[in-house]
Each structure stands twice: as structure tokens, then as C-alpha cells.
Design a protein around this motif. Sequence first.
Motif, PDB file in Angstrom:
ATOM      1  N   PHE A  12       0.729  -1.312   0.080  1.00 25.34           N
ATOM      2  CA  PHE A  12       0.009   0.074   0.068  1.00 25.34           C
ATOM      3  C   PHE A  12       0.965   1.196  -0.044  1.00 25.34           C
ATOM      4  N   ALA A  13       1.788   1.335   1.008  1.00 27.44           N
ATOM      5  CA  ALA A  13       2.451   2.618   1.071  1.00 27.44           C
ATOM      6  C   ALA A  13       3.319   3.017  -0.229  1.00 27.44           C
ATOM      7  N   THR A  14       4.020   2.081  -0.743  1.00 27.34           N
ATOM      8  CA  THR A  14       4.718   2.444  -1.804  1.00 27.34           C
ATOM      9  C   THR A  14       4.013   2.623  -3.224  1.00 27.34           C
ATOM     10  N   PRO A  15       3.129   2.027  -3.431  1.00 21.09           N
ATOM     11  CA  PRO A  15       2.316   2.580  -4.519  1.00 21.09           C
ATOM     12  C   PRO A  15       1.338   3.760  -4.467  1.00 21.09           C
ATOM     13  N   ALA A  16       1.078   3.894  -3.062  1.00 22.58           N
ATOM     14  CA  ALA A  16       0.374   5.215  -2.607  1.00 22.58           C
ATOM     15  C   ALA A  16       1.215   6.381  -2.848  1.00 22.58           C
TER      16      ALA A  16
END
Length: 286
Positions: free
Chosen positions: A224-228
Amino acid sequence: MTPALYRRTAPYWLSLPGFVLFAVMLFVPLVMTLLLSFYSFDYTAGIQTGFSWHNYADVVSDDYFHEIFWRTFRYGLIVTLFCIVIGVPEAYILNRMRAPWRTISLVAIIGPLLISVVVRTLGWVILMGNNGLVNTGLERIGLAKIPFIYTETGVIVALIHVMIPFMIISVWAVLQKVDPATENAAASLGASQPKVFFRVVVPQVIPGILSGSLIVFSLTTSAFATPAIIGGRRLKVASTTIYDEFLNTLEWPLGAAIAIILLLGIMAVILGWNRLIERRYAQVFQ
């Protein structure tokens, strides 16, 4: 309770606390999410209890969700392949190192895992952002900027950086059990170093590649964190879409349906990949 019955039931009683904790922390939320995915949602009345396939039909029939799931699993496959290509040779080199260089390299590999993935991703933004260190330096010397933020290349590069330690550690753990005499025997028979690596070493570390691939793929597709942060609102994946459905549009049943479909998709790919590798592994050593 008789001693014989105690000996037979003792392992079950000892594992009961762990099983209860596992059930409460994993099975109960999954079951609740599954039930929620069959509810309906109305913007005036909220969540309506009942049983309906409406949410799944919306996801399956909408090209918008097709693109999101295709992007999600494409990221997973690309990141997994790059982690294999980079991680297996790196694990082999790590296994051939002597102290203290092996310890230093191992700390360098494991060290990023001690830092939050959000911090690591923000580090990529500072380094490769439109106004980051690299692009600012390129602009000052008259060169074009490298597009990184809000691009698929940027998301994939950042995910590889986050996931590759899992592949290296998985393969390195298997290499610890490989007998170096097999490499020496192949070399004594005239095999070149590349042939020794691909024909002798790689087949023996297939279990490590398999376990590392499963870890990398499952973590990448659910990241979640990296793509977001890197992809932003433009390059949405399944996890960011679930977040939006739960917290922005408040359409919880649809978000639950997307989560269940993502879980089933990851499980299908993992089981298929596991079956393929096991069959290939059996053919090599028949």
C-alpha cells in the motif's frame, strides 16, 4: 486423564493458545470481511444487510477494476522476476564471502528492513522526485529530468528495493545447506563458472527461489505505502482502491469484495506457481 491419553493430546493443548490467537487475529476478520462483501450500500441508508452478488458483479464487469487488478498483478510479477534475477546471484556472492565482509554485507541487506517502508519510499521521493537530488543535479548541468514520481517505473523500482531482501535471505538460507563439493566436482569435469552456477547451484536453490518468490509476490500485490506515495492517485492498485472505498467513498461492501477478490487472486497465483516449481523441481532431480 491417563498418561497415554495425555501424551497423545499434549501437542494439541500446547498449540491451542497459538491457534486461538491465530483464529482471532486472522480468521475472524477474514470471515467478517467475506460477510461484509455480500452486503449492499446506499448513500442515504448506509450499509444494508442481506446476501447479494452485486459487489462482485460490479468488480468483474467494470473495466476500471480490470485495469486496477491487471496493474496490481503485473507489478507483482515484474518485481518478483527482477528480485529473482538480482537476488539469486547476490545470495550466491554473499554465501561465497568470508568474514567480516559477509557480516557487513548481510547487515547492509537486512538493515533496510529495520526502517519503515514509508521512510524508505519517501527516501526515493527525495532522491528521484521531480525536485529531488538527482533531477535537480541533472537540471543544473543541462540534462533532462528522469521521470520517476507518478510513473510505473518509479513504483516498480521502489518496490524492488523494498522486496529484494526477502529474496536474498530466502535463497541464502538454502545455500547454507548446499554441499560445495558439487560445485568443485562440476568444475573438475571442465564446467565453466556460469555453467556451474546455472546447472548445479540454481537447481539446488529452487526451494529458496520458490519461498522468496511467494513472499515477494504476496507482499508486492498487497503493498500500500509504496504505490500510494510513488504512484499517487494516478496509478491506483488494489490496496489503494480498497483504502479509498473504505475511507473516502465509505462503500465498505464494495471494498470488502475487492479485498476478497485480491486475496483469492494472490492465493491462485501462489498455488499455481508452487505447483509449477514443484513439478519442474521433480523433473530436474528424477
